[in-house]
Motif scaffolding. Structure first.
Motif, PDB file in Angstrom:
ATOM      1  N   ALA A 182       0.841  -1.202   0.000  1.00  0.00           N
ATOM      2  CA  ALA A 182       0.000   0.000   0.000  1.00  0.00           C
ATOM      3  C   ALA A 182       0.872   1.246   0.000  1.00  0.00           C
ATOM      4  CB  ALA A 182      -0.919  -0.001   1.220  1.00  0.00           C
ATOM      5  N   ALA A 183       0.374   2.304  -0.648  1.00  0.00           N
ATOM      6  CA  ALA A 183       1.089   3.580  -0.661  1.00  0.00           C
ATOM      7  C   ALA A 183       0.971   4.254   0.695  1.00  0.00           C
ATOM      8  CB  ALA A 183       0.499   4.483  -1.741  1.00  0.00           C
ATOM      9  N   GLN A 184       1.946   5.084   1.020  1.00  0.00           N
ATOM     10  CA  GLN A 184       1.846   5.915   2.216  1.00  0.00           C
ATOM     11  C   GLN A 184       0.857   7.040   1.940  1.00  0.00           C
ATOM     12  OE1 GLN A 184       3.451   5.456   5.300  1.00  0.00           O
ATOM     13  NE2 GLN A 184       3.890   3.473   4.353  1.00  0.00           N
ATOM     14  N   TRP A 185       0.105   7.423   2.978  1.00  0.00           N
ATOM     15  CA  TRP A 185      -0.889   8.469   2.748  1.00  0.00           C
ATOM     16  C   TRP A 185      -0.205   9.806   2.484  1.00  0.00           C
ATOM     17  CZ3 TRP A 185      -2.049  13.238   4.670  1.00  0.00           C
ATOM     18  CH2 TRP A 185      -3.228  13.810   4.174  1.00  0.00           C
ATOM     19  N   THR A 186      -0.669  10.495   1.453  1.00  0.00           N
ATOM     20  CA  THR A 186      -0.252  11.868   1.166  1.00  0.00           C
ATOM     21  C   THR A 186      -1.468  12.613   0.618  1.00  0.00           C
ATOM     22  OG1 THR A 186       0.385  11.298  -1.100  1.00  0.00           O
ATOM     23  CG2 THR A 186       2.129  11.241   0.584  1.00  0.00           C
ATOM     24  N   LEU A 187      -1.399  13.927   0.618  1.00  0.00           N
ATOM     25  CA  LEU A 187      -2.450  14.706  -0.036  1.00  0.00           C
ATOM     26  C   LEU A 187      -2.506  14.326  -1.507  1.00  0.00           C
ATOM     27  CD1 LEU A 187      -1.893  18.253   1.517  1.00  0.00           C
ATOM     28  CD2 LEU A 187      -3.906  16.806   1.840  1.00  0.00           C
ATOM     29  N   ALA A 188      -3.696  14.359  -2.061  1.00  0.00           N
ATOM     30  CA  ALA A 188      -3.880  13.947  -3.457  1.00  0.00           C
ATOM     31  C   ALA A 188      -3.097  14.853  -4.410  1.00  0.00           C
ATOM     32  CB  ALA A 188      -5.367  13.971  -3.812  1.00  0.00           C
ATOM     33  N   ASN A 189      -2.537  14.235  -5.428  1.00  0.00           N
ATOM     34  CA  ASN A 189      -1.838  14.977  -6.480  1.00  0.00           C
ATOM     35  C   ASN A 189      -2.845  15.327  -7.575  1.00  0.00           C
ATOM     36  OD1 ASN A 189       0.175  16.088  -8.116  1.00  0.00           O
ATOM     37  ND2 ASN A 189       0.538  14.116  -9.132  1.00  0.00           N
ATOM     38  N   ALA A 190      -3.814  16.187  -7.228  1.00  0.00           N
ATOM     39  CA  ALA A 190      -4.931  16.475  -8.126  1.00  0.00           C
ATOM     40  C   ALA A 190      -5.116  17.981  -8.260  1.00  0.00           C
ATOM     41  CB  ALA A 190      -6.201  15.810  -7.586  1.00  0.00           C
ATOM     42  N   ASP A 191      -6.198  18.387  -8.934  1.00  0.00           N
ATOM     43  CA  ASP A 191      -6.460  19.801  -9.190  1.00  0.00           C
ATOM     44  C   ASP A 191      -7.238  20.477  -8.074  1.00  0.00           C
ATOM     45  OD1 ASP A 191      -5.120  19.888 -11.598  1.00  0.00           O
ATOM     46  OD2 ASP A 191      -6.859  19.201 -12.739  1.00  0.00           O
ATOM     47  N   GLY A 192      -7.278  19.848  -6.908  1.00  0.00           N
ATOM     48  CA  GLY A 192      -7.888  20.499  -5.760  1.00  0.00           C
ATOM     49  C   GLY A 192      -9.400  20.404  -5.726  1.00  0.00           C
ATOM     50  N   PHE A 193      -9.994  21.215  -4.862  1.00  0.00           N
ATOM     51  CA  PHE A 193     -11.415  21.146  -4.553  1.00  0.00           C
ATOM     52  C   PHE A 193     -12.297  21.344  -5.783  1.00  0.00           C
ATOM     53  CE2 PHE A 193     -15.280  22.993  -2.396  1.00  0.00           C
ATOM     54  CZ  PHE A 193     -15.630  21.843  -1.713  1.00  0.00           C
ATOM     55  N   GLU A 194     -11.872  22.210  -6.702  1.00  0.00           N
ATOM     56  CA  GLU A 194     -12.680  22.488  -7.893  1.00  0.00           C
ATOM     57  C   GLU A 194     -12.396  21.507  -9.026  1.00  0.00           C
ATOM     58  OE1 GLU A 194     -14.959  24.759  -7.881  1.00  0.00           O
ATOM     59  OE2 GLU A 194     -14.455  25.753  -6.008  1.00  0.00           O
ATOM     60  N   GLY A 195     -11.411  20.622  -8.839  1.00  0.00           N
ATOM     61  CA  GLY A 195     -11.004  19.727  -9.911  1.00  0.00           C
ATOM     62  C   GLY A 195     -11.999  18.612 -10.189  1.00  0.00           C
ATOM     63  N   LYS A 196     -11.893  18.017 -11.382  1.00  0.00           N
ATOM     64  CA  LYS A 196     -12.771  16.916 -11.784  1.00  0.00           C
ATOM     65  C   LYS A 196     -12.484  15.684 -10.935  1.00  0.00           C
ATOM     66  CE  LYS A 196     -13.081  18.367 -16.630  1.00  0.00           C
ATOM     67  NZ  LYS A 196     -12.767  17.982 -18.035  1.00  0.00           N
ATOM     68  N   LEU A 197     -13.542  14.969 -10.582  1.00  0.00           N
ATOM     69  CA  LEU A 197     -13.427  13.767  -9.760  1.00  0.00           C
ATOM     70  C   LEU A 197     -14.007  12.555 -10.474  1.00  0.00           C
ATOM     71  CD1 LEU A 197     -12.785  12.565  -6.881  1.00  0.00           C
ATOM     72  CD2 LEU A 197     -15.166  13.088  -6.305  1.00  0.00           C
ATOM     73  N   LEU A 198     -15.269  12.673 -10.920  1.00  0.00           N
ATOM     74  CA  LEU A 198     -15.998  11.563 -11.539  1.00  0.00           C
ATOM     75  C   LEU A 198     -16.698  12.037 -12.805  1.00  0.00           C
ATOM     76  CD1 LEU A 198     -17.836  10.298  -8.316  1.00  0.00           C
ATOM     77  CD2 LEU A 198     -15.776   9.262  -9.300  1.00  0.00           C
ATOM     78  N   TYR A 199     -16.976  11.085 -13.694  1.00  0.00           N
ATOM     79  CA  TYR A 199     -17.957  11.280 -14.765  1.00  0.00           C
ATOM     80  C   TYR A 199     -19.115  10.345 -14.442  1.00  0.00           C
ATOM     81  CZ  TYR A 199     -14.231  13.435 -17.612  1.00  0.00           C
ATOM     82  OH  TYR A 199     -13.218  14.225 -18.084  1.00  0.00           O
ATOM     83  N   ILE A 200     -20.319  10.906 -14.357  1.00  0.00           N
ATOM     84  CA  ILE A 200     -21.505  10.081 -14.121  1.00  0.00           C
ATOM     85  C   ILE A 200     -22.459  10.266 -15.289  1.00  0.00           C
ATOM     86  CG2 ILE A 200     -23.528   9.757 -12.642  1.00  0.00           C
ATOM     87  CD1 ILE A 200     -21.812  10.198 -10.250  1.00  0.00           C
ATOM     88  N   TYR A 201     -22.941   9.162 -15.807  1.00  0.00           N
ATOM     89  CA  TYR A 201     -23.728   9.195 -17.033  1.00  0.00           C
ATOM     90  C   TYR A 201     -25.204   9.443 -16.731  1.00  0.00           C
ATOM     91  CZ  TYR A 201     -19.493   7.205 -19.037  1.00  0.00           C
ATOM     92  OH  TYR A 201     -18.200   6.996 -19.422  1.00  0.00           O
ATOM     93  N   ALA A 242     -21.728  13.334 -17.400  1.00  0.00           N
ATOM     94  CA  ALA A 242     -21.741  14.597 -16.662  1.00  0.00           C
ATOM     95  C   ALA A 242     -20.526  14.665 -15.737  1.00  0.00           C
ATOM     96  CB  ALA A 242     -23.025  14.714 -15.850  1.00  0.00           C
ATOM     97  N   VAL A 243     -19.980  15.865 -15.597  1.00  0.00           N
ATOM     98  CA  VAL A 243     -18.771  16.074 -14.793  1.00  0.00           C
ATOM     99  C   VAL A 243     -19.146  16.330 -13.334  1.00  0.00           C
ATOM    100  CG1 VAL A 243     -16.725  17.505 -14.453  1.00  0.00           C
ATOM    101  CG2 VAL A 243     -17.558  17.038 -16.777  1.00  0.00           C
ATOM    102  N   ILE A 244     -18.542  15.571 -12.424  1.00  0.00           N
ATOM    103  CA  ILE A 244     -18.713  15.780 -10.983  1.00  0.00           C
ATOM    104  C   ILE A 244     -17.357  16.178 -10.404  1.00  0.00           C
ATOM    105  CG2 ILE A 244     -19.370  14.738  -8.773  1.00  0.00           C
ATOM    106  CD1 ILE A 244     -21.707  14.943 -10.668  1.00  0.00           C
ATOM    107  N   SER A 245     -17.290  17.354  -9.823  1.00  0.00           N
ATOM    108  CA  SER A 245     -16.062  17.814  -9.173  1.00  0.00           C
ATOM    109  C   SER A 245     -16.092  17.432  -7.695  1.00  0.00           C
ATOM    110  CB  SER A 245     -15.916  19.322  -9.311  1.00  0.00           C
ATOM    111  OG  SER A 245     -16.963  19.975  -8.598  1.00  0.00           O
TER     112      SER A 245
END
Length: 684
Positions: free
Chosen positions: A267-286, A297-300
């Motif tokens: 398992a990886a060690q926990w770190t903050l996500a390497n992502a675009d932050g709170f406003e960033g894209k998370l999921l696509y839901i159809y 549809a884009v879910i942030s």
């Protein structure tokens, strides 16, 4: 006669002049009364000022103002008194929702980061209950960290698209959180899709990786040669991990065993996500795909937090154990309910598949305190035979959307439900509302006292085209109380509650935006749903634009007709739509109705519908079926039925009937009757 006409004209003219003068006199009287009332208030204030000072003057002013309002604005005062508690509660809840979203926005956290804070607070608390499995918050995070490690080794990086075709299980949200920690985006693919629909869902999201449950391996293999050659495939199997198990991970068809990778990768060690932050894209839901192919549809991260907290702060709390029998590939189950655990620390009961007969028995078994519903679920549960579980459960609140007004009271009474949170909101939209006080049938409310507080509205639209009706300035017009219109939500890019992220397909997104709404240059998300607001501001769903049709010069709401038919026909599945008849204006109503055991009484159906519906709304055609095609969120598909219409050559397996108006009964419809209807020999 010649003398009579001029006299009559003079009489009418005199009457009109007299009426206008009477109206003028009434207006003058009202104006004089208002002036006198204002003068009396000012005079009284001046007198009291001289004797009692400012405090008493202010008190007197308030009293006289209240009296003035009661005398001249009685109805407004009535509405204000009735709705102020509701509006204040709604305002307080909205402030709490915005407080949560702003807190996470300030720290720029993603869902895996937010979930880590929840885990730190209670690592050993049950997060998901599934069949006989209990997954603690720490176990879910540990699994997602192992997923992050595996996918990082496989080359997944920030911005990559990793599709999930996974059935309901605790690992599903753990998988997409592991992807999100790397900055990837996860399309949650409908597990019912096959063939062209599956190809479309994978390709429109531009999936570079696809993880699928072993039970869908045949569906994936069938479309493999029509997917991108570069897509990497991983097979998921629902079983406990056997760590440090060294296995061959790839098969001859290029599909990698994902569970073996998890078992052999630390398992990886926990770190903050390497992502675009709170406003960033998370999921696509159809979208559910009731018509045409589904859109992604884009879910942030921000939108997931807003939707989850938007339901939570009405009646839920972090100690709740929530029953969720909905598919996790849709917003309702995968965002709203799962979000209660990931963001707000609730325990969620997952179910492989919805079962009406097991709904409340499951709630008893797992000691649920809240339960989620959607679409026609409540009707199916209400149609089950009475059992001890009806009242033995500990569910105090149910939440969801689609509880029909016609069964609302019966459902709450039979199952002893204290609170109902009926909410409304499209996956891709920003127009979200909720029924906060259990008013039967309402899907939410708008404040009549402070209508601009929450930027949503109902605007007038053309009934045939669905296009907004505009005034001389080119702006949209608000619908009046009890006047149907389309629900919209004003777009504000920097407010998570008001953002419109739309679809992956930008052209499809643009179609859901209406511009120059109330001022030139503004924009709003247009839902396509016809709602009506009553005098108190309660909102009620009427229909979808395009579903309403005209017959005999009247608008027919398919939703209302479906509800009426279901009620008088023992809660059978029924779908209503309009069909074209040659040389006939408008569309004739047609109903597809389920009758598996052949017990449908057609004569009784006509008699009962005559009592509950106007004549123009009673379906002209019936299509008796063994089952109805439903979406994963229990919405009825009607597009194909509408195309086949009442043509016996196209409808081969089901029986067709038409309504003989003279006899007042449904008559079997074969090829001969069809030809006579087309030629006009049988008139409808």
């Amino acid at each position: 006669m010649k003398k009579f006409l001029p006299n009559s004209k003079r009489t009418i003219s005199h009457q009109v002049v007299g009426y206008r003068w009477a109206v003028t006199r009434v207006s003058l009287r009202k104006a004089v009364a208002i002036m006198l009332a204002v003068a009396a208030i000012l005079g009284a204030c001046a007198a009291i000022w001289l004797y009692q000072g400012f405090l008493c003057t202010f008190t007197a002013f308030v009293v006289f103002s209240a009296l003035y309002s009661l005398i001249f604005h009685t109805r407004w005062c009535y509405v204000a008194l009735k709705t102020t508690p509701r509006d204040l509660y709604g305002l307080w809840t909205y402030i709490k929702i915005l407080g949560v979203t702003r807190k996470f926005s300030k720290k720029n956290l993603t869902i895996p980061d937010i979930f880590h804070d929840v885990v730190q607070r209670h690592p050993d608390k049950p997060c998901f209950l599934f069949q006989d499995e209990v997954w603690t918050f720490k176990e879910v995070e540990d699994y997602s960290l192992r997923v992050s490690a595996v996918l990082k080794d496989q080359g997944v990086k920030k911005g990559d698209i990793v599709g999930l075709l996974i059935n309901n299980c605790p690992q599903q949200p753990a998988l997409w959180m592991g992807i999100a920690r790397l900055g990837g985006v996860t399309p949650l693919i409908n597990t019912n899709q096959k063939g062209n629909a599956l190809i479309h869902s994978i390709n429109i999201a531009k999936c570079e990786y696809l993880i699928f449950s072993d039970e869908y391996e045949s569906a994936v293999n069938e479309v493999l040669n029509q997917l991108s050659p570069s897509i990497r495939l991983y097979k998921f199997t629902h079983r406990p991990l056997k760590l440090d198990n060294n296995k061959d991970m790839a098969s001859g068809d290029g599909i990698t065993d994902f569970i073996s990778l998890l078992e052999t990768t630390p398992a990886a060690q926990w770190t903050l996500a390497n992502a675009d932050g709170f406003e960033g894209k998370l999921l696509y839901i159809y979208t559910s795909g009731t018509t045409g192919l589904p859109k992604a549809a884009v879910i942030s991260n921000a939108r997931l937090v807003f939707m989850a907290s938007g339901v939570h702060f009405w009646r839920l709390n972090s100690n709740d154990v929530i029953y969720c029998p909905l598919p996790l590939y849709h917003t309702a189950g995968g965002v709203v309910s799962v979000g209660q655990a990931l963001v707000l620390g609730c325990t969620i009961i997952l179910k492989n598949k919805f079962s009406a007969s097991q709904y409340f028995p499951d709630c008893v078994k797992y000691k649920a305190t809240a339960a989620h519903y959607i679409g026609e679920m409540c009707r199916y549960v209400l149609a089950t035979p009475p059992s001890p579980a009806d009242t033995k459960h500990t569910v105090r609140v149910i939440y969801g959307n689609g509880l029909r007004p016609q069964i609302w009271t019966d459902f709450v009474k039979r199952f002893n439900i204290k609170y109902v949170i009926e909410f409304y909101g499209a996956t891709e939209g920003n127009a979200n509302i909720a029924n906060t006080d259990g008013t039967a049938g309402a899907i939410g409310f708008v404040s009549r006292i402070i209508p601009n507080l929450y930027p949503i509205a109902i605007i007038k639209v053309d009934q045939d085209t669905g296009e907004p009706i505009r005034d001389s300035r080119g702006l949209c017009q608000l619908a009046k109380p009890n006047e149907p219109g389309v629900f919209i939500g004003k777009i504000q890019a920097k407010n998570p509650a008001r953002q419109f992220l739309g679809y992956v397909d930008k052209a499809a997104s643009e179609k859901k935006i209406v511009r120059n709404v109330f001022t030139h240059g503004d924009s709003a998300f247009i839902s396509g749903d016809i709602l009506v607001a009553d005098e108190l501001g309660y909102l009620f769903f009427r229909d979808r634009t395009g579903d309403t049709f005209r017959w005999r010069g009247e608008n027919v709401s398919t939703t209302e007709v479906e509800a009426a038919i279901s009620n008088v026909a023992d809660h059978r599945d029924a779908v209503v739509y309009g069909v074209l008849v040659p040389n006939t204006e408008g569309r004739a109503g047609m109903c597809g109705i389920v009758d598996v055991d052949g017990t449908l009484d057609f004569d009784k159906l006509v008699r009962d519908l005559t009592k509950h519906l106007p004549a123009y709304a009673i379906p002209i055609f019936l299509r008796v079926m063994n089952s109805l095609d439903m979406t994963g969120t229990f919405k009825m598909k009607k597009n194909d039925l509408q195309k086949e219409g009442f043509n016996p050559k196209l409808v081969k397996q089901d029986k067709l009937y038409y309504l003989d108006l003279k006899k007042g009964k449904y008559i079997p419809l074969g090829q001969e009757e069809y030809d006579q209807i087309i030629s006009g020999q049988i008139r409808l």
